[in-house]
Design a protein around this motif. Structure first.
Motif, PDB file in Angstrom:
ATOM      1  N   LYS A 190       0.824  -1.209   0.000  1.00  0.00           N
ATOM      2  CA  LYS A 190       0.000   0.000   0.000  1.00  0.00           C
ATOM      3  C   LYS A 190       0.860   1.261   0.000  1.00  0.00           C
ATOM      4  N   LEU A 191       1.997   1.216   0.678  1.00  0.00           N
ATOM      5  CA  LEU A 191       2.913   2.357   0.659  1.00  0.00           C
ATOM      6  C   LEU A 191       3.383   2.635  -0.767  1.00  0.00           C
ATOM      7  N   LEU A 192       3.678   1.588  -1.501  1.00  0.00           N
ATOM      8  CA  LEU A 192       4.077   1.754  -2.893  1.00  0.00           C
ATOM      9  C   LEU A 192       2.944   2.364  -3.713  1.00  0.00           C
ATOM     10  N   LYS A 193       1.761   1.830  -3.580  1.00  0.00           N
ATOM     11  CA  LYS A 193       0.643   2.285  -4.415  1.00  0.00           C
ATOM     12  C   LYS A 193       0.231   3.718  -4.089  1.00  0.00           C
ATOM     13  N   GLU A 194       0.235   4.056  -2.805  1.00  0.00           N
ATOM     14  CA  GLU A 194      -0.275   5.360  -2.398  1.00  0.00           C
ATOM     15  C   GLU A 194       0.784   6.452  -2.402  1.00  0.00           C
TER      16      GLU A 194
END
Length: 417
Positions: free
Chosen positions: A352-356
């Motif tokens: 999620k850190l990557l996506k957001e």
């Protein structure tokens, strides 16, 4: 349908796994990814020592043909001198193998040793090459604990308790990837004595042995007990900032007369791949005799020291996150208090850190850690990139605070908010 070998069932390398592949897809879509996931100095402006380039260029013609399977003679002579100065005793030229990085030599050393079902003790967390190599060659990985509460040092008694009749070796990673721990001599001595007592081979991965902070000293476990067969691994990759040149070495020490058959197997496998990359081996002598390694960058005021301190300070200030200050290498291994966030696991956090936020790090279970609440950050990028990436991480975690009722300490009583 053509399928992969069943030997790959338990082989993984999450540093370049599914989340990394998603980062590549995002980059192709035009997103700028802040990559703090892999220990490669080149993308962050670390220069290759000039002596390496000069020696490679000057010897290209000499490097056209096959060389000795165990390594260029002048390179092994230089390594013999260098390791004698580090208190390695009775070191012969035939005890030194030069290859295409530590990874290749680690694979060869385990393949030559293991039969199906043989056990190797590997630290948790580990660098995943070691787990994958043991599993690939039919062995069984048995994890011993590195204790976060004790500076991530290995637990010698846990090692002792996990030895069985099938145990063949112990893997050490010192300085450690991913935790940054550097092991003290007394802990190493206890492990060496256990290995000698049970006739086990030690595989000591020391690729970061010159990347040290705050005056900490590195000790090679091979120098602490002459009755144990020890394979010590290092190379130019990290200390000299040239991972792409693939130059590593392996030193065999201890009572070699009781391991002649095993050592013969290592030599056989070295011969099967004919020889290591010849060009870079011509640089090893000049590099070892000069002062072009990374020590200036880890000293007070050096780039890596500044970046380590910044990374540690900023990550430690994020509510719900804690980490130990690394004494070696260039990694920070942080821990999430998952109860504070609406995140299911370390994998969920990293994805999620990557996506957001378009920040790429690695989940702790990618290093075979036994809990799913850690992550690794590489602090090779400059302070501006680190600051931006960690600020994004802090903002992400603030958004993902758990919505569950939170217990708040008020005086001596506990109340629900």
């Amino acid at each position: 349908m053509i399928t992969r070998s069943s030997r790959l069932t338990h082989v993984a390398y999450d540093i370049r796994g599914e989340i990394y592949e998603q980062s590549q897809a995002l980059a192709k879509q035009g997103h700028q990814i802040l990559s703090l996931h892999i220990g490669d100095p080149a993308p962050f402006g670390y220069k290759v020592p000039e002596s390496i380039i000069k020696n490679m260029a000057a010897n290209l013609e000499r490097a056209q043909g096959y060389g000795d399977a165990i390594g260029l003679l002048e390179a092994r002579e230089a390594l013999q001198v260098a390791y004698a100065k580090r208190n390695f005793t009775d070191l012969q030229l035939e005890d030194i193998y030069v290859g295409n990085g530590v990874s290749e030599l680690a694979l060869i050393s385990l393949q030559a040793l293991l039969n199906d079902g043989d056990e190797v003790l590997v630290p948790t967390p580990d660098y995943p090459l070691w787990t994958s190599a043991v599993n690939l060659f039919g062995g069984k990985t048995v994890y011993y604990r590195c204790d976060e509460a004790a500076n991530w040092y290995p637990d010698p008694e846990d090692i002792r308790q996990k030895i069985t009749s099938r145990t063949k070796g112990i893997v050490l990673i010192n300085p450690n990837n991913p935790t940054g721990a550097v092991y003290p001599a007394d802990v190493l001595k206890r492990i060496a004595d256990i290995a000698a007592e049970h006739n086990l081979v030690i595989f000591s991965d020391e690729i970061y042995d010159k990347i040290l902070y705050d005056g900490v000293q590195h000790t090679s476990i091979a120098t602490l007990n002459e009755d144990v067969i020890c394979l010590t691994f290092s190379g130019l990759t990290k200390n000299y900032r040239v991972p792409g040149f693939r130059a590593g070495w392996m030193i065999i020490s201890g009572p070699k007369q009781k391991a002649t058959d095993y050592i013969g197997g290592i030599t056989l496998l070295a011969n099967l791949r004919v020889c290591g990359n010849q060009q870079v081996q011509f640089a090893i002598k000049a590099v070892l005799e000069g002062h072009q390694c990374i020590e200036d960058l880890t000293a007070p005021g050096g780039r890596l020291r500044i970046q380590r301190d910044l990374c540690y300070q900023k990550i430690s200030q994020i509510p719900g996150v804690r980490c130990s200050k690394p004494m070696g290498a260039f990694y920070m291994f942080g821990k999430l208090n998952l109860a504070k966030f609406d995140l299911a696991s370390d994998y969920d956090f990293v994805l999620k850190l990557l996506k957001e936020e378009k920040v790429l790090i690695v989940h702790g279970t990618g290093f075979n850690h036994y809990t799913n609440d850690h992550f690794r950050v590489v602090f090779l990028p400059d302070t501006e990139i680190l600051t931006t990436a960690i600020n994004r991480m802090a903002a992400f975690l603030e958004r993902h605070q758990s919505k569950k009722e939170t217990r708040i300490q008020l005086g001596e009583g506990i109340q629900l908010k």
